[in-house]
Motif scaffolding. Structure first.
Motif, PDB file in Angstrom:
ATOM      1  N   GLY A 103     -39.956  -0.958  46.886  1.00  0.00           N
ATOM      2  CA  GLY A 103     -41.325  -0.504  47.093  1.00  0.00           C
ATOM      3  C   GLY A 103     -41.907  -0.007  45.788  1.00  0.00           C
ATOM      4  O   GLY A 103     -41.226   0.015  44.765  1.00  0.00           O
ATOM      5  N   ARG A 104     -43.167   0.391  45.846  1.00  0.00           N
ATOM      6  CA  ARG A 104     -43.771   0.845  44.578  1.00  0.00           C
ATOM      7  C   ARG A 104     -44.892   1.860  44.799  1.00  0.00           C
ATOM      8  O   ARG A 104     -45.501   1.949  45.868  1.00  0.00           O
ATOM      9  CB  ARG A 104     -44.250  -0.332  43.758  1.00  0.00           C
ATOM     10  N   PHE A 105     -45.109   2.648  43.738  1.00  0.00           N
ATOM     11  CA  PHE A 105     -46.366   3.377  43.591  1.00  0.00           C
ATOM     12  C   PHE A 105     -47.149   2.532  42.591  1.00  0.00           C
ATOM     13  O   PHE A 105     -46.581   2.116  41.580  1.00  0.00           O
ATOM     14  CB  PHE A 105     -46.203   4.732  42.903  1.00  0.00           C
ATOM     15  N   ALA A 106     -48.444   2.321  42.857  1.00  0.00           N
ATOM     16  CA  ALA A 106     -49.251   1.554  41.897  1.00  0.00           C
ATOM     17  C   ALA A 106     -50.569   2.272  41.646  1.00  0.00           C
ATOM     18  O   ALA A 106     -51.637   1.746  41.927  1.00  0.00           O
ATOM     19  CB  ALA A 106     -49.493   0.143  42.426  1.00  0.00           C
ATOM     20  N   PRO A 107     -50.514   3.495  41.147  1.00  0.00           N
ATOM     21  CA  PRO A 107     -51.754   4.265  40.981  1.00  0.00           C
ATOM     22  C   PRO A 107     -52.572   3.814  39.774  1.00  0.00           C
ATOM     23  O   PRO A 107     -52.034   3.232  38.833  1.00  0.00           O
ATOM     24  CB  PRO A 107     -51.238   5.691  40.757  1.00  0.00           C
ATOM     25  N   SER A 108     -53.865   4.072  39.852  1.00  0.00           N
ATOM     26  CA  SER A 108     -54.746   3.821  38.708  1.00  0.00           C
ATOM     27  C   SER A 108     -54.994   5.155  38.009  1.00  0.00           C
ATOM     28  O   SER A 108     -55.547   6.063  38.614  1.00  0.00           O
ATOM     29  CB  SER A 108     -56.087   3.261  39.175  1.00  0.00           C
ATOM     30  N   PRO A 109     -54.593   5.267  36.757  1.00  0.00           N
ATOM     31  CA  PRO A 109     -54.780   6.544  36.055  1.00  0.00           C
ATOM     32  C   PRO A 109     -56.210   6.704  35.545  1.00  0.00           C
ATOM     33  O   PRO A 109     -56.479   6.661  34.348  1.00  0.00           O
ATOM     34  CB  PRO A 109     -53.770   6.461  34.908  1.00  0.00           C
ATOM     35  N   VAL A 147     -46.956  -0.318  50.380  1.00  0.00           N
ATOM     36  CA  VAL A 147     -47.547   0.720  51.225  1.00  0.00           C
ATOM     37  C   VAL A 147     -48.762   1.242  50.461  1.00  0.00           C
ATOM     38  O   VAL A 147     -48.634   1.665  49.310  1.00  0.00           O
ATOM     39  CB  VAL A 147     -46.552   1.883  51.458  1.00  0.00           C
ATOM     40  N   ARG A 148     -49.940   1.183  51.077  1.00  0.00           N
ATOM     41  CA  ARG A 148     -51.151   1.620  50.374  1.00  0.00           C
ATOM     42  C   ARG A 148     -52.227   1.959  51.389  1.00  0.00           C
ATOM     43  O   ARG A 148     -52.072   1.721  52.587  1.00  0.00           O
ATOM     44  CB  ARG A 148     -51.616   0.527  49.410  1.00  0.00           C
ATOM     45  N   GLY A 149     -53.345   2.482  50.899  1.00  0.00           N
ATOM     46  CA  GLY A 149     -54.422   2.907  51.778  1.00  0.00           C
ATOM     47  C   GLY A 149     -55.057   1.723  52.506  1.00  0.00           C
ATOM     48  O   GLY A 149     -55.097   0.607  51.981  1.00  0.00           O
ATOM     49  N   ASP A 189     -57.997   1.041  52.955  1.00  0.00           N
ATOM     50  CA  ASP A 189     -59.184   0.480  52.308  1.00  0.00           C
ATOM     51  C   ASP A 189     -58.859  -0.853  51.633  1.00  0.00           C
ATOM     52  O   ASP A 189     -59.763  -1.620  51.322  1.00  0.00           O
ATOM     53  CB  ASP A 189     -59.772   1.478  51.286  1.00  0.00           C
ATOM     54  N   LEU A 190     -57.576  -1.125  51.429  1.00  0.00           N
ATOM     55  CA  LEU A 190     -57.198  -2.396  50.788  1.00  0.00           C
ATOM     56  C   LEU A 190     -56.760  -3.463  51.790  1.00  0.00           C
ATOM     57  O   LEU A 190     -56.377  -4.573  51.401  1.00  0.00           O
ATOM     58  CB  LEU A 190     -56.103  -2.149  49.741  1.00  0.00           C
ATOM     59  N   LEU A 191     -56.866  -3.121  53.087  1.00  0.00           N
ATOM     60  CA  LEU A 191     -56.448  -4.087  54.116  1.00  0.00           C
ATOM     61  C   LEU A 191     -57.160  -5.424  53.936  1.00  0.00           C
ATOM     62  O   LEU A 191     -56.548  -6.481  53.973  1.00  0.00           O
ATOM     63  CB  LEU A 191     -56.741  -3.499  55.507  1.00  0.00           C
ATOM     64  N   ALA A 206     -58.779  -9.183  36.753  1.00  0.00           N
ATOM     65  CA  ALA A 206     -59.140  -8.408  37.943  1.00  0.00           C
ATOM     66  C   ALA A 206     -57.904  -7.855  38.653  1.00  0.00           C
ATOM     67  O   ALA A 206     -56.812  -8.435  38.590  1.00  0.00           O
ATOM     68  CB  ALA A 206     -59.936  -9.294  38.896  1.00  0.00           C
ATOM     69  N   TYR A 207     -58.123  -6.758  39.355  1.00  0.00           N
ATOM     70  CA  TYR A 207     -57.078  -6.135  40.166  1.00  0.00           C
ATOM     71  C   TYR A 207     -56.351  -7.147  41.048  1.00  0.00           C
ATOM     72  O   TYR A 207     -55.127  -7.161  41.118  1.00  0.00           O
ATOM     73  CB  TYR A 207     -57.720  -5.015  41.013  1.00  0.00           C
ATOM     74  N   GLN A 208     -57.110  -8.017  41.739  1.00  0.00           N
ATOM     75  CA  GLN A 208     -56.499  -8.947  42.704  1.00  0.00           C
ATOM     76  C   GLN A 208     -55.424  -9.814  42.040  1.00  0.00           C
ATOM     77  O   GLN A 208     -54.357 -10.043  42.600  1.00  0.00           O
ATOM     78  CB  GLN A 208     -57.564  -9.864  43.336  1.00  0.00           C
ATOM     79  N   ALA A 241     -53.870  -9.218  39.038  1.00  0.00           N
ATOM     80  CA  ALA A 241     -52.808  -8.417  38.419  1.00  0.00           C
ATOM     81  C   ALA A 241     -51.839  -7.864  39.470  1.00  0.00           C
ATOM     82  O   ALA A 241     -50.623  -7.903  39.292  1.00  0.00           O
ATOM     83  CB  ALA A 241     -53.423  -7.279  37.612  1.00  0.00           C
ATOM     84  N   VAL A 242     -52.388  -7.377  40.586  1.00  0.00           N
ATOM     85  CA  VAL A 242     -51.527  -6.735  41.578  1.00  0.00           C
ATOM     86  C   VAL A 242     -50.587  -7.764  42.208  1.00  0.00           C
ATOM     87  O   VAL A 242     -49.403  -7.493  42.432  1.00  0.00           O
ATOM     88  CB  VAL A 242     -52.370  -5.972  42.634  1.00  0.00           C
ATOM     89  N   VAL A 243     -51.104  -8.956  42.468  1.00  0.00           N
ATOM     90  CA  VAL A 243     -50.267  -9.996  43.073  1.00  0.00           C
ATOM     91  C   VAL A 243     -49.209 -10.457  42.080  1.00  0.00           C
ATOM     92  O   VAL A 243     -48.017 -10.533  42.393  1.00  0.00           O
ATOM     93  CB  VAL A 243     -51.133 -11.197  43.531  1.00  0.00           C
ATOM     94  N   MET A 278     -48.234   1.595  36.412  1.00  0.00           N
ATOM     95  CA  MET A 278     -49.559   2.157  36.136  1.00  0.00           C
ATOM     96  C   MET A 278     -50.595   1.039  36.118  1.00  0.00           C
ATOM     97  O   MET A 278     -50.492   0.113  35.303  1.00  0.00           O
ATOM     98  CB  MET A 278     -49.573   2.857  34.779  1.00  0.00           C
ATOM     99  N   GLU A 279     -51.570   1.129  37.008  1.00  0.00           N
ATOM    100  CA  GLU A 279     -52.606   0.098  37.087  1.00  0.00           C
ATOM    101  C   GLU A 279     -53.803   0.526  36.234  1.00  0.00           C
ATOM    102  O   GLU A 279     -54.834   0.959  36.740  1.00  0.00           O
ATOM    103  CB  GLU A 279     -52.973  -0.161  38.556  1.00  0.00           C
ATOM    104  N   ASP A 280     -53.593   0.387  34.942  1.00  0.00           N
ATOM    105  CA  ASP A 280     -54.577   0.900  33.974  1.00  0.00           C
ATOM    106  C   ASP A 280     -55.337  -0.237  33.296  1.00  0.00           C
ATOM    107  O   ASP A 280     -55.584  -0.195  32.087  1.00  0.00           O
ATOM    108  CB  ASP A 280     -53.854   1.755  32.921  1.00  0.00           C
TER     109      ASP A 280
END
Ligand code: GLU
Length: 313
Positions: free
Chosen positions: A6-12, A210-212, A214-216, A192-194, A196-198, A42-44
């Protein structure tokens, strides 16, 4: 599935707030309760909003609560680098792979034109791009490129994409009608986020996200990108958002609920107890450590709908 990753992927892009911490705790509990591996990335990507000092603070805030990671930012590991700003070459290669398949086109629309040319379809109020620039001729593109730097969009087919979310259940969207051709690279060159995240979750062998929630509705688009890039998608758990009594989502603007203020008011165990109560893991808010919670963690108790926070604070 082999080992859970799993991961944390926060934006600083500022100090973490209660909502980020809530999803972070659930991501951590899910991994730790199953003996899996936790990654911090880190999603910077956005240089206008993100700063290294926020990243340092973010890592410190996670550790203060008791949320550690095995691999990633500040630690290293086999799938690095773990800062998106250090991964531009990798996104460029993924982008080229899609470009070679003829799936990307330049979009010269300004923001105002984009809004005017789109239909407001989506539940989150976002607009669906009309596809205006999809059919420009080569000459039109050359002409427009003289005065404007384009953004780059992915062509999406008229296709339903569905998946079963671990919290929200079955979710389905039509790529063309609910999402539209979406941006993979901004006109200033930032990926873009889409994309990079994939790319990152795939390359880092993450098999649980696992995330909020709002990203469903980004997820069908992301599943389509997994397919195009030949990567294996993870399982998704979209957790409820914490909302203020007036229904507003908590955000980084709520200074009284950012980690600076919270660390003054609560001990890590008190704050964990509150979050665990909202997450349906405790009957009442009482001090507990994340490690203790990991022993009793149960996904089926996590509520599906947004959680109004009020009296407890
Ligand atoms: N970086 C995103 C955020 O902080 C989260 C991305 C994700 O979890 O997919 O909102």
């Amino acid at each position: 599935m082999g080992e859970l990753r799993g991961r944390f992927a926060p934006s600083p892009s500022g100090r973490m707030h209660l909502g980020n911490l809530f999803s972070g705790l659930l991501a951590w509990l899910s991994v730790r309760s199953a003996g899996g591996v936790m990654v911090l990335r880190m999603e910077d990507l956005d240089p206008d909003r993100c700063r290294e000092e926020y990243a340092v603070q973010l890592a410190d805030d996670l550790l203060w609560l008791g949320l550690d990671w095995d691999e990633g930012y500040g630690k290293g590991g086999p799938h690095g680098p773990y800062r998106q700003s250090d991964r531009t070459e990798l996104y460029a290669a993924a982008f080229r792979k899609l470009e070679e398949q003829g799936l990307i086109y330049p979009c010269f629309c300004t923001r105002a034109e984009r809004l005017a040319a789109s239909a407001p379809h989506r539940s989150d109020g976002q607009t669906v791009y009309s596809g205006k620039c999809r059919n420009l001729t080569e000459e039109q593109r050359t002409e427009l490129a003289r005065t404007r730097r384009p953004a780059w969009r992915l062509i999406v087919p008229d296709r339903e994409v569905s998946f079963t979310d671990g919290v929200q259940g079955r979710f389905e969207e039509n790529l063309l009608w609910d999402c539209g051709d979406f941006i993979l690279r901004r006109s200033d060159g930032v990926y873009a986020y889409q994309l990079a995240v994939v790319y990152d979750d795939g390359a880092m062998a993450v098999n649980q996200v696992v995330r909020g929630r709002d990203l469903l509705d980004s997820t069908p688009r992301q599943l389509y990108l997994y397919e195009l890039l030949g990567l294996t998608p993870p399982e998704f758990y979209h957790v409820p958002l914490l909302v203020a009594p007036d229904g507003r989502r908590l955000s980084k603007r709520e200074k009284d609920l950012d980690m600076g203020a919270l660390r003054q008011r609560f001990t890590p165990a008190e704050l964990t107890g509150l979050l665990a109560f909202w997450a349906g893991q405790l009957e009442k808010p009482e001090p507990v450590t994340p490690a203790e919670l990991a022993r009793i963690f149960d996904w089926s108790k996590v509520p599906e709908n947004d959680i109004t926070i009020g009296n407890e604070l």
